[in-house]
Design a protein around this motif. Structure first.
Motif, PDB file in Angstrom:
ATOM      1  N   ALA A   1     -57.754  26.343   9.053  1.00 54.06           N
ATOM      2  CA  ALA A   1     -56.413  26.498   8.640  1.00 54.06           C
ATOM      3  C   ALA A   1     -56.643  26.797   6.988  1.00 54.06           C
ATOM      4  O   ALA A   1     -55.770  27.618   6.322  1.00 54.06           O
ATOM      5  N   ALA A   2     -57.591  26.106   6.325  1.00 48.53           N
ATOM      6  CA  ALA A   2     -57.871  26.437   4.740  1.00 48.53           C
ATOM      7  C   ALA A   2     -58.144  27.885   4.592  1.00 48.53           C
ATOM      8  O   ALA A   2     -58.059  28.498   3.345  1.00 48.53           O
ATOM      9  N   ALA A   3     -59.151  28.326   5.519  1.00 47.44           N
ATOM     10  CA  ALA A   3     -59.749  29.514   5.197  1.00 47.44           C
ATOM     11  C   ALA A   3     -58.962  30.859   5.601  1.00 47.44           C
ATOM     12  O   ALA A   3     -59.043  31.930   5.252  1.00 47.44           O
ATOM     13  N   CYS A   4     -57.759  30.341   6.310  1.00 47.27           N
ATOM     14  CA  CYS A   4     -56.622  31.555   6.613  1.00 47.27           C
ATOM     15  C   CYS A   4     -56.017  32.090   5.424  1.00 47.27           C
ATOM     16  O   CYS A   4     -55.667  31.191   4.749  1.00 47.27           O
ATOM     17  N   PRO A   5     -55.991  33.438   5.322  1.00 48.80           N
ATOM     18  CA  PRO A   5     -55.619  33.915   4.009  1.00 48.80           C
ATOM     19  C   PRO A   5     -53.928  33.769   3.948  1.00 48.80           C
ATOM     20  O   PRO A   5     -53.464  33.944   2.682  1.00 48.80           O
TER      21      PRO A   5
ATOM     22  N   ASP B   1     -60.585  30.052  -2.923  1.00 49.67           N
ATOM     23  CA  ASP B   1     -60.814  29.242  -2.041  1.00 49.67           C
ATOM     24  C   ASP B   1     -61.301  27.551  -2.328  1.00 49.67           C
ATOM     25  O   ASP B   1     -62.092  27.396  -1.743  1.00 49.67           O
ATOM     26  N   ALA B   2     -60.320  27.220  -3.256  1.00 47.46           N
ATOM     27  CA  ALA B   2     -60.793  25.897  -3.705  1.00 47.46           C
ATOM     28  C   ALA B   2     -60.673  24.830  -2.702  1.00 47.46           C
ATOM     29  O   ALA B   2     -61.283  23.833  -2.591  1.00 47.46           O
ATOM     30  N   HIS B   3     -59.501  24.964  -1.760  1.00 43.50           N
ATOM     31  CA  HIS B   3     -59.296  24.027  -0.552  1.00 43.50           C
ATOM     32  C   HIS B   3     -60.479  23.940   0.539  1.00 43.50           C
ATOM     33  O   HIS B   3     -60.964  23.095   0.616  1.00 43.50           O
ATOM     34  N   PHE B   4     -60.767  25.415   0.785  1.00 43.37           N
ATOM     35  CA  PHE B   4     -61.710  25.533   1.792  1.00 43.37           C
ATOM     36  C   PHE B   4     -63.048  24.945   1.169  1.00 43.37           C
ATOM     37  O   PHE B   4     -63.911  24.337   1.735  1.00 43.37           O
ATOM     38  N   GLN B   5     -63.508  25.409  -0.175  1.00 42.74           N
ATOM     39  CA  GLN B   5     -64.805  25.109  -0.665  1.00 42.74           C
ATOM     40  C   GLN B   5     -64.494  23.425  -0.760  1.00 42.74           C
ATOM     41  O   GLN B   5     -65.731  22.702  -0.757  1.00 42.74           O
TER      42      GLN B   5
END
Length: 135
Positions: free
Chosen positions: A75-79, A91-95
């Motif tokens: 979900a965090a990687a979804c643009p 991508d701070a959340h995904f990272q």
């Protein structure tokens, strides 16, 4: 006591004599491929670390927690989620979820994008006219 007369003395070969020269490096390079043997391992490092974390979370906390972690990262990687189009994609959340926010690599200093790529007011007006964003 006399030394034998038919003794052959071989020259001493030092491996370090060609250190840094191209001839020595080419002689020791693998002839079958043009890439270093560690390159394939480095490309799959993050994927293997992710699998290791999910496997250990599955063993310790159960399959539900491992699925929750996988769902949260996808979900965090979804643009389309939580991103306005006129702002640069971060991508701070995904990272932060994957632990890559602590790594420093080549793209951190040279992969910079401009802060605002278009006029935010025009973009929001266009998005309000779309049925997806309309209020």
């Amino acid at each position: 006591m006399a030394f034998p007369q038919n003794l052959k003395v071989e020259p001493i070969v030092v491996q370090e004599k060609d250190y840094g020269s191209e001839v020595g490096l080419l002689r020791r390079a693998p002839a079958t491929s043009l890439q270093h043997p560690l390159e394939a391992s480095e490309r799959s490092y993050h994927k293997r670390q992710e699998q290791l974390r999910l496997t250990s979370a599955n063993k310790v906390f159960g399959i539900g927690f491992a699925l929750h972690l996988r769902h949260e990262r996808s979900a965090a990687a979804c643009p389309e989620i939580g991103h306005l189009g006129f702002l640069p994609k971060s991508d701070a959340h995904f990272q932060a979820l994957t632990g890559r926010d602590l790594d420093l690599d080549f793209t951190d200093t040279l992969g910079l994008e401009p802060e605002v790529s278009c006029n935010p007011h025009l973009y929001m007006e266009k998005m309000q006219q779309c049925s997806r964003f309309g209020i």
